[in-house]
Design an enzyme around this catalytic site. Structure first.
Site, mmCIF file in Angstrom:
data_model
loop_
_atom_site.group_PDB
_atom_site.id
_atom_site.type_symbol
_atom_site.label_atom_id
_atom_site.label_comp_id
_atom_site.label_asym_id
_atom_site.label_seq_id
_atom_site.Cartn_x
_atom_site.Cartn_y
_atom_site.Cartn_z
ATOM 1 N N ASP A 31 -12.892 33.917 24.262
ATOM 2 C CA ASP A 31 -13.045 32.309 25.054
ATOM 3 C C ASP A 31 -12.048 31.312 24.479
ATOM 4 O O ASP A 31 -11.739 31.484 23.494
ATOM 5 C CB ASP A 31 -14.684 32.157 24.160
ATOM 6 N N TYR A 59 -14.121 40.463 14.254
ATOM 7 C CA TYR A 59 -13.784 38.488 14.254
ATOM 8 C C TYR A 59 -14.338 38.518 12.833
ATOM 9 O O TYR A 59 -15.098 38.833 12.017
ATOM 10 C CB TYR A 59 -14.908 38.220 15.716
ATOM 11 N N ASP A 73 -22.480 28.876 23.564
ATOM 12 C CA ASP A 73 -21.813 28.454 22.364
ATOM 13 C C ASP A 73 -21.933 26.580 22.280
ATOM 14 O O ASP A 73 -22.502 26.284 22.784
ATOM 15 C CB ASP A 73 -20.020 28.459 21.955
ATOM 16 N N ARG A 164 -20.937 35.902 21.769
ATOM 17 C CA ARG A 164 -22.535 35.149 21.724
ATOM 18 C C ARG A 164 -23.263 35.345 22.047
ATOM 19 O O ARG A 164 -24.277 34.622 22.029
ATOM 20 C CB ARG A 164 -21.481 33.873 23.304
#
Length: 187
Positions: A31, A59, A73, A164
């Protein structure tokens, strides 16, 4: 190490220019808000990029609970605001639902293609289409930090997992909404 604020393709184009490479590709989109590892391939090695697309990823993310956005987000439009729980055990119990093999529906703001068009393009046009859920595997999901309405997590997940979507789904389970405020790919 992709910086925040640019697309994966923009990072690739910058690297191609710096390396004077004619042919290049990346092994999975991050992203625009995401930072971190963005594996790039140049020249003949672009033929190998497909082998890396299916690999697991690690992550670190910061999520804000109590606010839902249209994109999932911090760049999205605020849709709803509700009180968020401030109890570590409540958050931990909710996160336990997202460990192991789970079904996850790709978010509209994703690079998943439908009829050759990425979903994020449709989302930007205000369109929402039916998306099938698919199995993903979360090997590890740890709650690292919690302060007020923000939590930090670290996870090891399979290809096709969307952080997300985790933020949105966690907010739904907790009844308060949630979105990603920072995301970094570690491996």
């Amino acid at each position: 190490d992709k910086p925040s604020g640019i697309t994966s393709n923009a990072a690739l184009q910058k690297a191609k220019l710096l390396l004077n490479a004619r042919k290049g590709g990346h092994t999975g989109s991050l992203d625009p808000i995401a930072t971190g590892l963005l594996p790039l391939c140049f020249g003949e090695t672009t033929k190998l990029a497909g082998f890396f697309l299916e690999s697991d990823k690690n992550y670190w993310a910061r999520l804000r609970l109590g606010q839902a956005t249209d994109t999932g987000d911090c760049e999205g439009k605020l849709l709803a605001e509700n009180p968020a729980p401030h109890d570590w055990r409540v958050i931990e119990e909710a996160l336990s639902r997202f460990r192991g093999e789970i079904e996850q529906t790709p978010p509209m703001y994703s690079a998943v293609k439908v009829n050759g068009q990425p979903l994020y393009r449709l989302a930007r046009e205000g369109k929402e289409i039916e998306r099938a859920s698919r199995p993903v595997l979360v090997h590890r999901l740890e709650l690292l930090y919690m302060h007020d309405t923000e939590i930090e997590i670290e996870l090891h997940c399979s290809h096709g997992f969307y952080v997300r979507r985790l933020a949105q789904d966690l907010g739904e389970v907790l009844g308060c909404g949630g979105h990603v405020t920072a995301l970094r790919r570690l491996t």
